[in-house]
Design an enzyme around this catalytic site. Structure first.
Site, mmCIF file in Angstrom:
data_model
loop_
_atom_site.group_PDB
_atom_site.id
_atom_site.type_symbol
_atom_site.label_atom_id
_atom_site.label_comp_id
_atom_site.label_asym_id
_atom_site.label_seq_id
_atom_site.Cartn_x
_atom_site.Cartn_y
_atom_site.Cartn_z
ATOM 1 N N SER A 1 10.037 36.228 18.306
ATOM 2 C CA SER A 1 10.346 35.181 19.513
ATOM 3 C C SER A 1 9.558 33.617 19.064
ATOM 4 O O SER A 1 10.030 33.069 19.005
ATOM 5 C CB SER A 1 10.545 35.539 20.748
ATOM 6 O OG SER A 1 9.419 36.184 20.804
ATOM 7 N N HIS B 1 16.566 38.326 21.168
ATOM 8 C CA HIS B 1 17.257 37.236 20.710
ATOM 9 C C HIS B 1 17.913 37.063 19.279
ATOM 10 O O HIS B 1 18.018 36.507 18.956
ATOM 11 C CB HIS B 1 15.235 36.067 20.064
ATOM 12 C CG HIS B 1 14.607 35.928 21.467
ATOM 13 N ND1 HIS B 1 14.885 34.490 21.770
ATOM 14 C CD2 HIS B 1 13.549 36.560 22.025
ATOM 15 C CE1 HIS B 1 14.159 34.506 22.787
ATOM 16 N NE2 HIS B 1 13.196 35.828 22.948
ATOM 17 N N LYS C 1 19.948 36.456 28.004
ATOM 18 C CA LYS C 1 20.096 35.132 26.629
ATOM 19 C C LYS C 1 21.137 34.767 26.466
ATOM 20 O O LYS C 1 21.654 34.183 27.101
ATOM 21 C CB LYS C 1 19.196 35.360 25.873
ATOM 22 C CG LYS C 1 17.623 35.524 26.264
ATOM 23 C CD LYS C 1 16.410 36.230 24.876
ATOM 24 C CE LYS C 1 14.852 36.300 25.050
ATOM 25 N NZ LYS C 1 14.836 36.430 26.406
#
Length: 397
Positions: free
Chosen positions: A185, A213, A244
């Protein structure tokens, strides 16, 4: 000195060092642009809302329907008070999406990671972790080491020779679990998954990938790091988040063979002693998964935006790290400078966060830009104009 006074003194030192983190309050949904209290409209470059689904009408509507159908909460843990069918439907959809047999949801990916490692490992086993893994993986490993006496090792970031050395040294352990982020990240780089899986097969190890991610971000249709490398179905365990790209509400999950989900249901402490996801979150996350399945063009748009933004930053004379992901860190060196730049950018109407030690190593402070499929070219050009003005003011351009 009293307890509160000691904390106040340390907080004042944070401010003097220029590392104090200020909360910014939003008055509208997460989107490419939103309203910030006291600032008006700002372009967001600091959100994990990679596909722009936080405020997608079908995702929001699905959450409302689940709220009406199942209520606000679950009342207790799943095996005591029952499991809502919306959770089973979501878990089936998530397993299918990431290419695994089964999945189990948690209230966060942090919980999923903490529920995985200590549950699987004891003193006969070892977990081998990438040096730059997320804090949730690090804490999960610390728990396993403390509670179940599991063995641990760390290999240098993406250094396959070092990983092989660690595997070779662990040849007499029962379970060898290699744990890595899919996308790191803070750097925005991608794990060397083909090499990791090859080493795992050579040394009879199990591979776990935190794809927080990467889910919704990597691969032709956003199915994650495995799809990015054309390795769908070849990763033993995938943990990831619903907070996310998949709508951004909350929640996480662990996916793998059916036996793993069943075993975690029996023994994983965060699963056994925490309420399930609120039904509205489960409903909106399920709609987000279906939305991505039907709109793979969002993933293409996301990467087009990231490529454009990275190239234009380079053209300005700034130093973004090279990469293939929508995480675009601009390296500045000093923590105070990174925070100063983020504050000046916010004055220009661009919300992007500065990171320094201890989140990143000393001397590697940065502002981390995160692109979204929701950004228009006008949004990106507006932000690039702000970077040009602020970069000039700080002597970076």
């Amino acid at each position: 000195m009293s307890f509160a006074a000691r904390l106040d003194a340390e907080l004042e030192q944070f401010k003097r060092d220029g590392v104090y983190k200020r909360l910014n309050y939003l008055e509208a949904p997460q989107a490419a642009r939103t309203k910030m209290q006291g600032r008006g409209e700002v372009v967001i470059l600091s959100s994990n809302n990679y596909l722009g689904l936080c405020n997608a009408p079908d995702v929001v509507a699905a959450g409302k329907r689940a709220l009406d159908e199942f209520g606000a909460g679950t009342g207790s843990v799943r095996f005591i008070c029952g499991t809502f069918t919306i959770h089973r439907e979501l878990e089936q959809a998530l397993a299918r999406f990431v290419g695994c047999e089964s999945s189990l949801t948690y209230v966060s990916c942090w919980n999923a990671n903490e529920g995985l490692v200590p549950t699987l490992l004891d003193e006969q086993d070892i977990v081998i972790s990438d040096q730059l893994n997320h804090a949730s993986i690090i804490d999960a490993i610390r728990l396993a080491k403390t509670i179940t006496k599991g063995q641990t090792a760390v290999y240098r970031h993406s250094d396959m020779a070092d990983l092989e050395d660690k595997l070779r040294a662990a040849k007499h352990t029962r379970l060898k679990l290699i744990f890595t982020d899919g996308v790191f990240s803070m750097e925005g780089d991608i794990a060397r998954l083909p090499d990791i899986v090859a080493l795992a097969r050579k040394y009879d190890a199990v591979v776990a990938v935190d794809d927080s991610h990467a889910t919704g971000v990597l691969g032709r249709s956003g199915r994650g790091t495995a799809e990015h490398y054309d390795m769908s179905g070849q990763v033993d365990i995938i943990t990831s988040t619903l907070g996310k790209a998949l709508g951004g509400a909350a929640g996480g999950f662990t996916a793998g063979p059916t036996a793993l989900a069943n075993y975690l249901t029996q023994r994983s402490r965060p699963q056994l002693f925490s309420n399930a996801l609120p039904p509205t979150v489960a409903g909106s996350a399920l709609a987000a998964v279906r939305h991505v399945e039907h709109h793979p063009e969002l993933v293409t748009r996301l990467h087009d935006n990231a490529r454009y933004f990275r190239e234009r930053l380079l053209a300005l004379g700034l130093r973004p790290l090279q990469g293939e992901t929508p995480i675009v860190p601009v390296i500045l060196g000093e923590t105070a400078k990174a925070i100063q730049m983020s504050e000046l950018l916010l004055d220009e109407g661009v919300f992007v966060t500065g990171f320094g030690y201890p989140i990143v190593p000393q001397g590697h402070a940065r502002v981390r830009c995160q692109l979204s499929a929701g950004h228009t070219r006008d949004d990106l050009d507006f932000a690039l104009g702000a970077f040009r003005r602020v970069g000039t003011k700080l002597g970076l351009i």
